[in-house]
Design an enzyme around this catalytic site. Structure first.
Site: not given
Length: 362
Positions: A110-112
């Site tokens: 995801d965004s991480i």
């Protein structure tokens, strides 16, 4: 680093639409044009060797001799620029590499993961550190998608990033690029921060389905990579979601309810760890525990906004990933004998000889 800055400048284009090459970097900086893609495989930027990974010894031998044995007559990918100043790939893109392709490390999450090349002025992402560690050895392919959960991964990402179809049965008419990544050293799966949103939140995925989605993801990746690496079980590193700092997140987002909970996030981490035990060559990177998720006073050291990583958090993820690799897959770590970057035994060697050794041969 320049590559990290370019990934930040490109935003979604940089991390989810193409793999940055020096040639494309120069083009982009000169054009400053928005990009759109017509094919499901990104234009490439950082590429290396086609050596087989059937065994560490075979790969090492092939990599060292690649400069002597490799030749190609492939042409550059066909690309067109539309009158609206958008950039697109045509369906006639050649599957043959324009330059030698190195083995790859695929980061799915995801965004991480998307922000792992740095974001909002934080230039030290965990993918940046990984790419630096594998300089002249492998190419790090960032397949992070901000806001995604494992439902979205299973339904949208897997078929495009790790396709099972053959090049002649692509879902895109005339597309010859629907092939799985080849010569993959290892894959990281880093989902859960969004799945762990509390029930009622749009990104929430029940923990039981989260586990099932992780199982599906692992099986899908394995089946896809078996086509290009039939004699290899590619290791997969399953990274737990990091701890969550509710007060910091509410302050950053200027909201009154966090929509997430650190104890709930811990349960998703435990669920991920349970899935790891069901598969061969799947290893857990438990950053919830290593970041001291049970000590709220420690969370600020690793998180930039209560949810995402700051520089220290990125360094920590990189360190934990490398620690798990050294413990379980030392043959896939960067070679650390000799002068610390190039040696004779154990690990992935640098491509081509060091310049000093070339001078010694004269």
């Amino acid at each position: 680093c320049i590559a990290g800055v370019l990934y930040q400048a490109c935003g979604q284009v940089g991390t989810n639409s193409l793999d940055v090459t020096p040639e494309f970097s120069c083009w982009l900086l000169g054009q400053h044009r928005p990009l759109s893609l017509a094919a499901n495989r990104r234009p490439r930027a950082v590429v290396g060797t086609t050596a087989s990974l059937a065994s560490p010894a075979l790969y090492t031998t092939a990599l060292r001799s690649s400069s002597e044995n490799y030749s190609h007559n492939s042409t550059h990918n066909s690309m067109t620029t539309s009158p609206s100043s958008s950039f697109s790939t045509t369906s006639t893109i050649s599957t043959a590499p324009a330059v030698r392709i190195r083995p790859s490390i695929v980061l799915l999450g995801d965004s991480i993961t998307e922000y792992a090349f740095g974001v909002e002025g934080a230039l030290l992402g965990w993918a940046t550190l990984l790419a630096a560690a594998y300089t002249r050895r492998a190419d790090v392919l960032n397949r992070g998608f901000s806001g995604y959960n494992t439902d979205m991964c299973v339904n949208l990402l897997l078929p495009n990033i790790f396709p099972k179809m053959t090049s002649t049965s692509s879902s895109i008419a005339g597309d010859t690029t629907a092939l799985p990544p080849s010569n993959v050293l290892f894959v990281t799966i880093f989902f859960g921060a969004n799945d762990a949103a509390v029930p009622g939140e749009s990104q929430h995925v029940p923990v039981e389905r989260y586990q099932d989605n992780l199982r599906t993801t692992i099986r899908h990746i394995r089946e896809s990579l078996q086509r290009s690496q039939p004699n290899t079980v590619v290791p997969i590193l399953l990274i737990t979601p990091p701890p969550f700092d509710g007060p910091a997140w509410m302050k950053h987002q200027q909201i009154e309810e966090a929509g997430r909970d650190n104890d709930v996030t811990r349960q998703y981490g435990l669920a991920a760890k349970a899935v790891v035990d069901e598969f061969e060559q799947v290893f857990c990177v438990d950053i919830w525990s290593s970041m001291k998720g049970d000590s709220p006073q420690e969370l600020g050291a690793y998180l930039s906004d209560g949810l995402h990583l700051n520089n220290l958090g990125n360094q920590h993820v990189f360190s934990e990933v490398m620690s798990v690799l050294r413990e379980n897959c030392p043959h896939l770590c960067p070679m650390q004998d000799g002068d610390g970057r190039y040696g004779k035994d154990g690990g992935i060697p640098m491509e081509e000889q060091l310049w000093a050794r070339l001078l010694e041969q004269k």
